[in-house]
Design a protein around this motif. Structure first.
Motif, PDB file in Angstrom:
ATOM      1  N   LEU A 166       0.789  -1.230   0.000  1.00 52.76           N
ATOM      2  CA  LEU A 166       0.000   0.000   0.000  1.00 52.76           C
ATOM      3  C   LEU A 166       0.827   1.290   0.000  1.00 52.76           C
ATOM      4  N   PRO A 167       2.008   1.332   0.652  1.00 54.58           N
ATOM      5  CA  PRO A 167       2.760   2.599   0.628  1.00 54.58           C
ATOM      6  C   PRO A 167       3.052   3.139  -0.764  1.00 54.58           C
ATOM      7  N   ARG A 168       3.259   2.281  -1.742  1.00 50.95           N
ATOM      8  CA  ARG A 168       3.542   2.804  -3.086  1.00 50.95           C
ATOM      9  C   ARG A 168       2.276   3.357  -3.749  1.00 50.95           C
ATOM     10  N   HIS A 169       1.116   3.050  -3.158  1.00 50.25           N
ATOM     11  CA  HIS A 169      -0.146   3.611  -3.649  1.00 50.25           C
ATOM     12  C   HIS A 169      -0.513   4.895  -2.906  1.00 50.25           C
ATOM     13  N   ILE A 170      -0.546   4.836  -1.562  1.00 48.96           N
ATOM     14  CA  ILE A 170      -1.076   5.948  -0.762  1.00 48.96           C
ATOM     15  C   ILE A 170      -0.065   6.465   0.271  1.00 48.96           C
ATOM     16  N   GLY A 171       1.165   6.008   0.195  1.00 43.33           N
ATOM     17  CA  GLY A 171       2.192   6.532   1.081  1.00 43.33           C
ATOM     18  C   GLY A 171       2.247   5.866   2.436  1.00 43.33           C
ATOM     19  N   THR A 172       1.136   5.791   3.126  1.00 42.74           N
ATOM     20  CA  THR A 172       1.115   5.276   4.477  1.00 42.74           C
ATOM     21  C   THR A 172       1.123   3.750   4.521  1.00 42.74           C
ATOM     22  N   ALA A 173       1.788   3.194   5.546  1.00 43.57           N
ATOM     23  CA  ALA A 173       1.806   1.748   5.799  1.00 43.57           C
ATOM     24  C   ALA A 173       0.819   1.372   6.895  1.00 43.57           C
ATOM     25  N   PHE A 174      -0.130   2.254   7.181  1.00 39.08           N
ATOM     26  CA  PHE A 174      -1.047   2.072   8.305  1.00 39.08           C
ATOM     27  C   PHE A 174      -1.988   0.887   8.123  1.00 39.08           C
ATOM     28  N   TYR A 175      -2.481   0.656   6.895  1.00 35.55           N
ATOM     29  CA  TYR A 175      -3.544  -0.326   6.673  1.00 35.55           C
ATOM     30  C   TYR A 175      -2.975  -1.728   6.417  1.00 35.55           C
ATOM     31  N   ARG A 176      -3.782  -2.736   6.759  1.00 34.37           N
ATOM     32  CA  ARG A 176      -3.389  -4.127   6.527  1.00 34.37           C
ATOM     33  C   ARG A 176      -3.757  -4.607   5.131  1.00 34.37           C
ATOM     34  N   GLN A 177      -4.835  -4.029   4.576  1.00 34.22           N
ATOM     35  CA  GLN A 177      -5.304  -4.496   3.268  1.00 34.22           C
ATOM     36  C   GLN A 177      -6.231  -3.440   2.674  1.00 34.22           C
ATOM     37  N   ALA A 178      -6.310  -3.429   1.355  1.00 32.93           N
ATOM     38  CA  ALA A 178      -7.248  -2.540   0.670  1.00 32.93           C
ATOM     39  C   ALA A 178      -7.845  -3.243  -0.537  1.00 32.93           C
ATOM     40  N   LEU A 179      -9.045  -2.842  -0.877  1.00 35.78           N
ATOM     41  CA  LEU A 179      -9.731  -3.312  -2.074  1.00 35.78           C
ATOM     42  C   LEU A 179      -9.849  -2.112  -3.006  1.00 35.78           C
ATOM     43  N   PHE A 180      -9.146  -2.167  -4.136  1.00 36.95           N
ATOM     44  CA  PHE A 180      -9.168  -1.063  -5.088  1.00 36.95           C
ATOM     45  C   PHE A 180     -10.196  -1.347  -6.174  1.00 36.95           C
ATOM     46  N   THR A 181     -11.101  -0.396  -6.405  1.00 39.54           N
ATOM     47  CA  THR A 181     -12.073  -0.493  -7.491  1.00 39.54           C
ATOM     48  C   THR A 181     -11.886   0.720  -8.393  1.00 39.54           C
ATOM     49  N   PRO A 182     -11.878   0.526  -9.711  1.00 37.99           N
ATOM     50  CA  PRO A 182     -11.405   1.578 -10.623  1.00 37.99           C
ATOM     51  C   PRO A 182     -12.446   2.601 -11.059  1.00 37.99           C
ATOM     52  N   GLY A 183     -13.725   2.406 -10.720  1.00 37.36           N
ATOM     53  CA  GLY A 183     -14.765   3.217 -11.337  1.00 37.36           C
ATOM     54  C   GLY A 183     -15.077   4.548 -10.689  1.00 37.36           C
ATOM     55  N   THR A 184     -14.517   4.844  -9.529  1.00 34.51           N
ATOM     56  CA  THR A 184     -14.826   6.100  -8.836  1.00 34.51           C
ATOM     57  C   THR A 184     -14.074   7.270  -9.458  1.00 34.51           C
ATOM     58  N   MET A 185     -14.739   8.416  -9.531  1.00 35.40           N
ATOM     59  CA  MET A 185     -14.091   9.669  -9.919  1.00 35.40           C
ATOM     60  C   MET A 185     -13.918  10.521  -8.666  1.00 35.40           C
ATOM     61  N   LEU A 186     -12.738  11.110  -8.493  1.00 36.91           N
ATOM     62  CA  LEU A 186     -12.473  12.021  -7.390  1.00 36.91           C
ATOM     63  C   LEU A 186     -12.495  13.454  -7.906  1.00 36.91           C
ATOM     64  N   LEU A 187     -12.942  14.386  -7.056  1.00 35.25           N
ATOM     65  CA  LEU A 187     -13.132  15.763  -7.503  1.00 35.25           C
ATOM     66  C   LEU A 187     -13.160  16.715  -6.313  1.00 35.25           C
ATOM     67  N   GLN A 188     -13.112  18.005  -6.624  1.00 37.36           N
ATOM     68  CA  GLN A 188     -13.264  19.051  -5.620  1.00 37.36           C
ATOM     69  C   GLN A 188     -14.733  19.456  -5.619  1.00 37.36           C
ATOM     70  N   PRO A 189     -15.510  19.054  -4.612  1.00 41.52           N
ATOM     71  CA  PRO A 189     -16.969  19.173  -4.717  1.00 41.52           C
ATOM     72  C   PRO A 189     -17.500  20.598  -4.784  1.00 41.52           C
ATOM     73  N   SER A 190     -16.954  21.510  -3.989  1.00 39.59           N
ATOM     74  CA  SER A 190     -17.455  22.878  -4.029  1.00 39.59           C
ATOM     75  C   SER A 190     -17.145  23.522  -5.378  1.00 39.59           C
ATOM     76  N   ALA A 191     -15.960  23.251  -5.914  1.00 41.31           N
ATOM     77  CA  ALA A 191     -15.611  23.785  -7.231  1.00 41.31           C
ATOM     78  C   ALA A 191     -16.549  23.250  -8.313  1.00 41.31           C
ATOM     79  N   LEU A 192     -16.929  21.973  -8.206  1.00 45.94           N
ATOM     80  CA  LEU A 192     -17.846  21.393  -9.176  1.00 45.94           C
ATOM     81  C   LEU A 192     -19.213  22.053  -9.084  1.00 45.94           C
ATOM     82  N   VAL A 193     -19.739  22.215  -7.870  1.00 42.56           N
ATOM     83  CA  VAL A 193     -21.062  22.807  -7.701  1.00 42.56           C
ATOM     84  C   VAL A 193     -21.067  24.254  -8.215  1.00 42.56           C
ATOM     85  N   LYS A 194     -20.026  25.007  -7.878  1.00 44.81           N
ATOM     86  CA  LYS A 194     -19.938  26.385  -8.380  1.00 44.81           C
ATOM     87  C   LYS A 194     -19.928  26.409  -9.912  1.00 44.81           C
ATOM     88  N   GLY A 195     -19.150  25.525 -10.509  1.00 42.60           N
ATOM     89  CA  GLY A 195     -19.069  25.475 -11.961  1.00 42.60           C
ATOM     90  C   GLY A 195     -20.378  25.073 -12.613  1.00 42.60           C
TER      91      GLY A 195
END
Length: 439
Positions: free
Chosen positions: A168-197
């Motif tokens: 996980l550190p090469r993905h998100i930097g931190t070694a805190f988590y034991r495991q992750a499930l990555f799913t590719p379909g989510t879009m990340l965004l700045q929500p207030s900027a999107l609403v304003k636009g």
């Protein structure tokens, strides 16, 4: 006249709002106005409904009203995940009925497509990226949730990647988590900027009034909306104001006004970015519902979001802001011990409209009154698609997705007070305590 017992009053320090591009708010309404269409609430749902009504009825003016400034309220305060996959926390495998799950997937992806198209068409500067999401766990209970969800995704035929803690550190930097499930379909965004636009790119036949809080409403052959500086008389009213929709005389005792809290760090320096490592843009949601959502943003800040409160009066609580900022600090330090000097620039709260059975309302509420309400934490995609489809329903259009939404049973009725508050607060206390290191 039916008096509105509460109006939105969010706290001042929403990091998304203050770091989004500045815009000039539209003037509040004053005097008297007569119109055919009025949409109440200029968040994701209301913006989509007003836009689609304007396209469906190009010769009509559509009035869009918000109690606050666009981008300042609930839609500008979420974590910025436009999620495609269904996630039924009431089902053993988090997918549940496969036919419902497949239709939900279509709804969410249509919402994503609508937003992506508008962002591209209008050049909205909201840092939308198809980055996927990591659902991560540290506790045994969290690992079990990931395993259950993996089985559900297999049943649904959706892709995923299981990532071991050591990788996980090469993905998100931190070694805190034991495991992750990555799913590719989510879009990340700045929500207030999107609403304003989205607000600044509405069709020309949409008239937007900001900072116009409705205090009274009268239903009949016409709907009369009264506020401090005047009134609006409309043929049709569309309620798209999420939890506040229940203040307008419909669906009372069905929605839980929950508040979730977030902090946004200062930008990381170049040295701190190197110390953290991993990708430069990512989002983590918790395996446990009471755990922490974490993001690394386009401007190299870290978002930390956790801690709930039940606010029946639907007002921000300064005592919770101060207390939960301390929780965010502890959660940050556990995950990012390599960043000891990084502080928070902003801490804020945001409303969630949750229902007991995790179902919203879609359709006609009364003669001349319609609603798309209660997104249950999926406002970016679900709000967008239900707002647009409600406008199509009103225009007489029908399709598989509209029929699915109309046929839904809607939200359950909640227990009466004081039993409701006692039960909800006890559930929150136990859930957050049980989350352990996931928080």
């Amino acid at each position: 006249m039916f008096k509105i017992s509460a109006t939105p009053k969010d706290d001042a320090m929403c990091g998304w709002y203050h770091t989004a591009p500045a815009r000039q708010a539209k003037p509040a309404h004053a005097g008297e106005k007569h119109t055919r269409w009025t949409v109440l609430g200029a968040g994701f749902t209301g913006l989509a409904a007003a836009r689609q009504l304007a396209l469906n009825f190009p010769n009509d003016e559509v009035v869009l009203i918000d109690a606050q400034e666009v981008g300042f309220g609930t839609s500008g305060r979420n974590a910025g995940f436009a999620i495609d996959l269904p996630h039924d926390i009431g089902a053993d495998d988090y997918i549940g009925d496969i036919d419902i799950a497949r239709t939900t997937l279509k709804l969410n992806r249509l919402g994503q497509t609508m937003l992506h198209t508008l962002v591209k068409e209008h050049g909205i500067d909201c840092h939308m990226r198809p980055s996927g999401k990591y659902q991560a766990a540290i506790e045994d209970r969290g690992i079990a949730v990931l395993e259950a969800y993996r089985r559900g995704l297999d049943k649904l035929g959706e892709p995923y990647e299981v990532i071991a803690g050591k990788d996980l550190p090469r993905h998100i930097g931190t070694a805190f988590y034991r495991q992750a499930l990555f799913t590719p379909g989510t879009m990340l965004l700045q929500p207030s900027a999107l609403v304003k636009g989205l607000a600044d790119s509405l069709p020309s036949n949409v008239k937007l009034y900001e900072n116009t809080a409705i205090t009274e409403v009268e239903y009949g052959d016409k709907v009369v909306l009264k506020h401090k500086q005047g009134r609006i008389v409309t043929d049709k009213l569309i309620l798209a104001n999420n939890a506040f929709g229940a203040r307008f005389g419909f669906l009372r005792h069905t929605v839980l006004p929950m508040y979730l809290y977030a902090s946004l760090s200062r930008p990381l320096t170049g040295a701190e970015q190197a110390q953290l490592g991993g990708k430069d843009f990512w989002g983590v949601i918790p395996a446990d519902p009471y755990g922490s959502t974490v993001r690394r943003t386009h401007d190299n800040r870290i978002l930390m979001r956790n801690s709930f409160s039940f606010n029946p009066r639907q007002q921000s609580r300064p005592d919770c802001l101060e207390r939960f900022a301390h929780n965010h600090r502890q959660s940050f330090e556990r995950r990012f011990p390599m960043l000891p000097e990084v502080g928070f620039d902003y801490t804020w709260s945001g409303s969630l409209a949750l229902t007991q059975n995790h179902k919203g309302f879609f359709g006609q509420l009364a003669p001349n009154v319609y609603g798309a309400l209660f997104c249950n934490g999926l406002g970016v995609t679900r709000g967008t698609v239900t707002g647009a489809l409600l406008a199509d329903l009103i225009a007489g259009k029908r399709n598989e997705l509209i029929d699915f939404l109309v046929a839904d049973s809607g939200p359950n009725t909640l227990p009466p007070e004081p039993f409701l508050s006692i039960g909800v607060n006890a559930t929150l206390w136990w859930g957050q305590r049980k989350a352990g290191l996931e928080s």
